[in-house]
Design a protein around this motif. Sequence first.
Motif, PDB file in Angstrom:
ATOM      1  N   SER A   1     -17.718  89.320  32.511  1.00  0.00           N
ATOM      2  CA  SER A   1     -16.849  90.409  32.973  1.00  0.00           C
ATOM      3  C   SER A   1     -15.836  89.914  33.997  1.00  0.00           C
ATOM      4  O   SER A   1     -14.667  90.335  33.984  1.00  0.00           O
ATOM      5  CB  SER A   1     -17.697  91.540  33.564  1.00  0.00           C
ATOM      6  N   ASP A   2     -16.270  89.020  34.900  1.00  0.00           N
ATOM      7  CA  ASP A   2     -15.337  88.485  35.900  1.00  0.00           C
ATOM      8  C   ASP A   2     -14.266  87.617  35.251  1.00  0.00           C
ATOM      9  O   ASP A   2     -13.086  87.673  35.616  1.00  0.00           O
ATOM     10  CB  ASP A   2     -16.100  87.661  36.949  1.00  0.00           C
ATOM     11  N   LEU A   3     -14.679  86.806  34.267  1.00  0.00           N
ATOM     12  CA  LEU A   3     -13.719  85.961  33.565  1.00  0.00           C
ATOM     13  C   LEU A   3     -12.714  86.802  32.779  1.00  0.00           C
ATOM     14  O   LEU A   3     -11.509  86.506  32.776  1.00  0.00           O
ATOM     15  CB  LEU A   3     -14.451  85.001  32.628  1.00  0.00           C
ATOM     16  N   ALA A   4     -13.214  87.830  32.121  1.00  0.00           N
ATOM     17  CA  ALA A   4     -12.328  88.686  31.326  1.00  0.00           C
ATOM     18  C   ALA A   4     -11.264  89.331  32.212  1.00  0.00           C
ATOM     19  O   ALA A   4     -10.078  89.398  31.853  1.00  0.00           O
ATOM     20  CB  ALA A   4     -13.146  89.754  30.608  1.00  0.00           C
ATOM     21  N   GLN A   5     -11.679  89.800  33.387  1.00  0.00           N
ATOM     22  CA  GLN A   5     -10.732  90.422  34.314  1.00  0.00           C
ATOM     23  C   GLN A   5      -9.726  89.402  34.840  1.00  0.00           C
ATOM     24  O   GLN A   5      -8.517  89.678  34.897  1.00  0.00           O
ATOM     25  CB  GLN A   5     -11.486  91.062  35.480  1.00  0.00           C
ATOM     26  N   ALA A   6     -10.215  88.221  35.204  1.00  0.00           N
ATOM     27  CA  ALA A   6      -9.331  87.201  35.767  1.00  0.00           C
ATOM     28  C   ALA A   6      -8.327  86.681  34.738  1.00  0.00           C
ATOM     29  O   ALA A   6      -7.172  86.378  35.075  1.00  0.00           O
ATOM     30  CB  ALA A   6     -10.163  86.043  36.323  1.00  0.00           C
ATOM     31  N   LEU A   7      -8.763  86.599  33.478  1.00  0.00           N
ATOM     32  CA  LEU A   7      -7.909  86.030  32.431  1.00  0.00           C
ATOM     33  C   LEU A   7      -7.086  87.084  31.701  1.00  0.00           C
ATOM     34  O   LEU A   7      -6.192  86.741  30.911  1.00  0.00           O
ATOM     35  CB  LEU A   7      -8.775  85.269  31.421  1.00  0.00           C
TER      36      LEU A   7
ATOM     37  N   MET B   1      -2.697  84.772  27.424  1.00  0.00           N
ATOM     38  CA  MET B   1      -2.967  83.379  27.767  1.00  0.00           C
ATOM     39  C   MET B   1      -3.467  82.638  26.529  1.00  0.00           C
ATOM     40  O   MET B   1      -4.339  83.135  25.811  1.00  0.00           O
ATOM     41  CB  MET B   1      -4.018  83.299  28.884  1.00  0.00           C
ATOM     42  N   LEU B   2      -2.939  81.441  26.294  1.00  0.00           N
ATOM     43  CA  LEU B   2      -3.349  80.656  25.143  1.00  0.00           C
ATOM     44  C   LEU B   2      -4.791  80.174  25.303  1.00  0.00           C
ATOM     45  O   LEU B   2      -5.302  80.022  26.406  1.00  0.00           O
ATOM     46  CB  LEU B   2      -2.416  79.458  24.974  1.00  0.00           C
ATOM     47  N   GLN B   3      -5.424  79.913  24.148  1.00  0.00           N
ATOM     48  CA  GLN B   3      -6.830  79.534  24.159  1.00  0.00           C
ATOM     49  C   GLN B   3      -7.083  78.289  25.016  1.00  0.00           C
ATOM     50  O   GLN B   3      -8.044  78.252  25.796  1.00  0.00           O
ATOM     51  CB  GLN B   3      -7.317  79.285  22.736  1.00  0.00           C
ATOM     52  N   ALA B   4      -6.246  77.278  24.885  1.00  0.00           N
ATOM     53  CA  ALA B   4      -6.438  76.044  25.649  1.00  0.00           C
ATOM     54  C   ALA B   4      -6.406  76.312  27.147  1.00  0.00           C
ATOM     55  O   ALA B   4      -7.202  75.751  27.924  1.00  0.00           O
ATOM     56  CB  ALA B   4      -5.385  75.013  25.268  1.00  0.00           C
ATOM     57  N   ALA B   5      -5.494  77.182  27.563  1.00  0.00           N
ATOM     58  CA  ALA B   5      -5.390  77.523  28.981  1.00  0.00           C
ATOM     59  C   ALA B   5      -6.624  78.300  29.443  1.00  0.00           C
ATOM     60  O   ALA B   5      -7.124  78.091  30.557  1.00  0.00           O
ATOM     61  CB  ALA B   5      -4.124  78.322  29.238  1.00  0.00           C
ATOM     62  N   ARG B   6      -7.109  79.199  28.568  1.00  0.00           N
ATOM     63  CA  ARG B   6      -8.323  79.944  28.918  1.00  0.00           C
ATOM     64  C   ARG B   6      -9.501  78.992  29.070  1.00  0.00           C
ATOM     65  O   ARG B   6     -10.307  79.124  29.998  1.00  0.00           O
ATOM     66  CB  ARG B   6      -8.638  80.995  27.852  1.00  0.00           C
ATOM     67  N   HIS B   7      -9.633  78.065  28.131  1.00  0.00           N
ATOM     68  CA  HIS B   7     -10.750  77.125  28.188  1.00  0.00           C
ATOM     69  C   HIS B   7     -10.711  76.310  29.476  1.00  0.00           C
ATOM     70  O   HIS B   7     -11.746  76.102  30.131  1.00  0.00           O
ATOM     71  CB  HIS B   7     -10.719  76.201  26.975  1.00  0.00           C
TER      72      HIS B   7
END
Length: 263
Positions: free
Chosen positions: A23-29, A1-7
Amino acid sequence: MLQAARHTAIVDAVQRERVVRVSDLAQALGVSAMTVRRDIESLEDAGLVERIHGGAKLPGDARTHEPGFELKSTQRTDEKHAIAVEAASLVREDMAVGLSAGTTTYALAKELVGGPRITVVTNSVRIADVFQAGSSMGPGRMGSTVILIGGERTPSDALVGPIATGALKQLHLDILFLGVHGMDAKAGFTTPNMLEAETDRAFIGAARSVVVLADHSKWGTVGIASIAALEDADELITDAKLGEEARRVLSEGVGKLRIAAAD
């Protein structure tokens, strides 16, 4: 996923949940925790989120901003209902029950109004109205007595200040159900209103047992005024969405952690 989309995804998650874990964000992204931490740092620099230990939260005014009752009553209604049902199971006939002001304690009042005959002490006009409205709805609801303490009204419809505090110091409660604005490992249970903190401490002083009611979004939120340390709660009832790290900290801090089951 591109940085802009992650943000964008991280900001959306924080606005939706108020507090999110790395940890939840890392798993979801689908990225590493280190990548998420760097993203959070960038977003904090832009003023879009605020870093906290292990995650991120809404920035800015949580310490002093006090949302109104109407707004809060529309948020996380399923979680509040589950917490209220669990809390109601602790109430027995003829108890003197304290209910501090708040939308989760309001949900509990609606569970209790058809239950055993009790004496309710509250600093919430809305909670008092729940019992008043229920008094003509059946024989099981006729016996409860409601004591509404006076005081200055806050945006969240709590009656606070010296009049409220003075009244509570004269009372003795079997159990107190306490709503809070935030809970944190270091700050404990907090509120954005200093007068409300003083009144809540008087509630705690009057109670034999203190049960805090707080949904998962309260974790990591710190109001300007401390009500009590985590260890001052005999029990804490929260919902199943509370993260594992928060569960660990709270299990070590409060007397007993209860996770309310969803319907």
